[in-house]
Write a protein that holds these residues in place. Sequence first.
Motif, PDB file in Angstrom:
ATOM      1  N   LEU A   1       0.811  -1.206   0.000  1.00  0.00           N
ATOM      2  CA  LEU A   1       0.000   0.000   0.000  1.00  0.00           C
ATOM      3  C   LEU A   1       0.850   1.265   0.000  1.00  0.00           C
ATOM      4  CD1 LEU A   1      -2.781  -1.000   2.549  1.00  0.00           C
ATOM      5  CD2 LEU A   1      -3.019  -0.740   0.088  1.00  0.00           C
ATOM      6  N   ALA A   2       2.056   1.143   0.479  1.00  0.00           N
ATOM      7  CA  ALA A   2       2.927   2.311   0.565  1.00  0.00           C
ATOM      8  C   ALA A   2       3.611   2.626  -0.758  1.00  0.00           C
ATOM      9  CB  ALA A   2       3.984   2.092   1.642  1.00  0.00           C
ATOM     10  N   THR A   3       3.493   1.739  -1.725  1.00  0.00           N
ATOM     11  CA  THR A   3       4.136   1.942  -3.025  1.00  0.00           C
ATOM     12  C   THR A   3       3.097   2.137  -4.094  1.00  0.00           C
ATOM     13  OG1 THR A   3       4.160  -0.369  -3.680  1.00  0.00           O
ATOM     14  CG2 THR A   3       5.961   0.384  -2.263  1.00  0.00           C
ATOM     15  N   GLU A   4       3.568   2.561  -5.254  1.00  0.00           N
ATOM     16  CA  GLU A   4       2.694   2.707  -6.414  1.00  0.00           C
ATOM     17  C   GLU A   4       2.952   1.585  -7.413  1.00  0.00           C
ATOM     18  OE1 GLU A   4       0.271   4.980  -6.825  1.00  0.00           O
ATOM     19  OE2 GLU A   4       0.707   5.465  -4.754  1.00  0.00           O
TER      20      GLU A   4
ATOM     21  N   ARG B   1      -9.929  -6.411   5.028  1.00  0.00           N
ATOM     22  CA  ARG B   1      -8.510  -6.080   5.159  1.00  0.00           C
ATOM     23  C   ARG B   1      -7.916  -5.573   3.847  1.00  0.00           C
ATOM     24  NH1 ARG B   1      -5.648 -10.594   5.827  1.00  0.00           N
ATOM     25  NH2 ARG B   1      -3.824  -9.431   6.578  1.00  0.00           N
ATOM     26  N   TYR B   2      -8.121  -6.311   2.766  1.00  0.00           N
ATOM     27  CA  TYR B   2      -7.551  -5.884   1.487  1.00  0.00           C
ATOM     28  C   TYR B   2      -8.327  -6.515   0.334  1.00  0.00           C
ATOM     29  CZ  TYR B   2      -5.182 -10.437   1.038  1.00  0.00           C
ATOM     30  OH  TYR B   2      -4.911 -11.775   0.922  1.00  0.00           O
ATOM     31  N   ALA B   3      -8.086  -5.991  -0.873  1.00  0.00           N
ATOM     32  CA  ALA B   3      -8.759  -6.480  -2.074  1.00  0.00           C
ATOM     33  C   ALA B   3      -7.741  -6.667  -3.188  1.00  0.00           C
ATOM     34  CB  ALA B   3      -9.846  -5.494  -2.521  1.00  0.00           C
TER      35      ALA B   3
ATOM     36  N   PRO C   1      -2.752  -2.410  -4.602  1.00  0.00           N
ATOM     37  CA  PRO C   1      -2.680  -1.259  -3.680  1.00  0.00           C
ATOM     38  C   PRO C   1      -3.837  -0.285  -3.868  1.00  0.00           C
ATOM     39  CG  PRO C   1      -0.514  -1.717  -4.604  1.00  0.00           C
ATOM     40  CD  PRO C   1      -1.487  -2.565  -5.358  1.00  0.00           C
ATOM     41  N   LYS C   2      -4.160   0.016  -5.126  1.00  0.00           N
ATOM     42  CA  LYS C   2      -5.228   0.988  -5.364  1.00  0.00           C
ATOM     43  C   LYS C   2      -6.590   0.408  -4.985  1.00  0.00           C
ATOM     44  CE  LYS C   2      -6.850   4.413  -8.691  1.00  0.00           C
ATOM     45  NZ  LYS C   2      -6.661   5.030 -10.017  1.00  0.00           N
ATOM     46  N   LEU C   3      -6.808  -0.875  -5.289  1.00  0.00           N
ATOM     47  CA  LEU C   3      -8.061  -1.514  -4.881  1.00  0.00           C
ATOM     48  C   LEU C   3      -8.224  -1.472  -3.367  1.00  0.00           C
ATOM     49  CD1 LEU C   3      -8.434  -4.748  -7.081  1.00  0.00           C
ATOM     50  CD2 LEU C   3     -10.147  -2.953  -6.794  1.00  0.00           C
ATOM     51  N   THR C   4      -7.150  -1.781  -2.667  1.00  0.00           N
ATOM     52  CA  THR C   4      -7.234  -1.824  -1.205  1.00  0.00           C
ATOM     53  C   THR C   4      -7.448  -0.440  -0.610  1.00  0.00           C
ATOM     54  OG1 THR C   4      -5.832  -3.796  -1.172  1.00  0.00           O
ATOM     55  CG2 THR C   4      -6.028  -2.567   0.885  1.00  0.00           C
ATOM     56  N   ARG C   5      -6.776   0.561  -1.181  1.00  0.00           N
ATOM     57  CA  ARG C   5      -7.007   1.926  -0.691  1.00  0.00           C
ATOM     58  C   ARG C   5      -8.452   2.352  -0.908  1.00  0.00           C
ATOM     59  NH1 ARG C   5      -1.644   2.746  -2.520  1.00  0.00           N
ATOM     60  NH2 ARG C   5      -2.345   3.409  -4.578  1.00  0.00           N
TER      61      ARG C   5
END
Length: 474
Positions: free
Chosen positions: A190-193, A413-415, A387-391
């Motif tokens: 999540l901290a990266t792109e 938690r995440y996707a 990462p973008k899905l989870t955000r």
Amino acid sequence: MQFKPVVALVGRPNVGKSTLFNRLTRSRNALVADYSGLTRDRHYGEGRVGTYPFLVIDTGGFEPVVKSGILKEMARQTEQAIAESDVVIFLVDARAGVNAHDHEIATMLRRAGPKIILAVNKAEGMNKVQATAEFHELGLGEPVPISSAHGDGVADLIENALASLVNPVVESSEETSMTEMDEEALEQALATEEGEEVSQELFTDHRIKLAIVGRPNVGKSTLINTLIGEQRVIAFDMPGTTRDAIEIEFEQGDKKYTIIDTAGLRKRGKVFESIEKFSVIKTLQAIEACNVVVLVLDAQSEISEQDAHIAGFILESGRALVVAINKWDGLDQDKRDWIIREFERKMRFLSFAKIHYISALKGQGVKALLKSVNEAHAAAFRKLATPKLTRELRAAVEQQPPPRKGIFRPKMRYAHQGGQNPPLVIIHGNALDAINDSYKRYLESRFRKVFKLEGTPMRIEFKSSTNPYKDSEK
């Protein structure tokens, strides 16, 4: 392009054809061929048994010697189903034994020519040899004992029937490769792109397979001719598939298309006047073989139950969709307002699709229609970065948390993306079986807006973490 084979269920009344159909399709949501003038219909569904993909046709009780009335129409429907099929499962009744009608049907099937599997139904609790012994006299090979009601022998029956016709379904590694992420790995992602640059890849070099479907006389052939003729490109046919489908290739700019044509096709076997205009099987196969469907409706007639059935199958198949309401020219405003209301009332489940009001004959609105096809195709194959899905998931939960179930609130938690065409989003967390349909629609709407998924169905699946100590607790 490989079409799914077609299995027809045939037999005299009350031998268990509909029960077997229900078991093979695992639902009763079958497409119904409601041709005018036919008092008994064939039912179509997608097979969901075993490792081989197939379509299945349920027919009415077959009385081959009847010369008039309802039973004659039912016989005509059964004959058409046989003509459309690759393999026929001939059902007989183990408890009733062989009768004259069974012999008549067997004779007709031998003349018709398709592959035939003789299934002896209602054989549960019976000795297999005794259940099938007398059916050898039908001369159709080794009888197979089954129970439609209990499922005994059904999977093996389908496996044997289709083994020489299709390849087994192999699970996509893309959909099963994602495992549970630990918290550290999740936060690092999540901290990266990472993955953001490729997440909007639109497959610009991919040939778009496009199916033009709809009821008879809505203007499908005219639309195909307009699409090809207006672009002034070379189109050529590629016949030779097992179902006599025709692929028409053309280009516009840097886009390449293959139209899977379901109109005006040659038919195998005996056909009837009403069927020559429209083949349900060919429509279902075209939908399954394509990337994008253009559903053509007739603005000068009401939106029928048949239109809704076709639309439902498109949705179930997960295909990207554009709706073309044809023959829009020449209608007064009252008629236009009426057809818009009719569509909103009967087709509200297609809210994800763009609608175009066109005249295929005059070419009005066709250019914009093709633009929407491109956009729907891009949406169906869009890559969604974890990462973008989870955000987005966390932002959605922060704005509107899922409702509690008792004292527990589901925790997401995440996707991550589990597949394409249609886009599949898999959400991991705890107690996710408590999430209701309303909240699922909320998440779907959010993902659609952020990732520009207009024009394609999408799926959301929930996977709850398991408690490794649950089974050991005393």
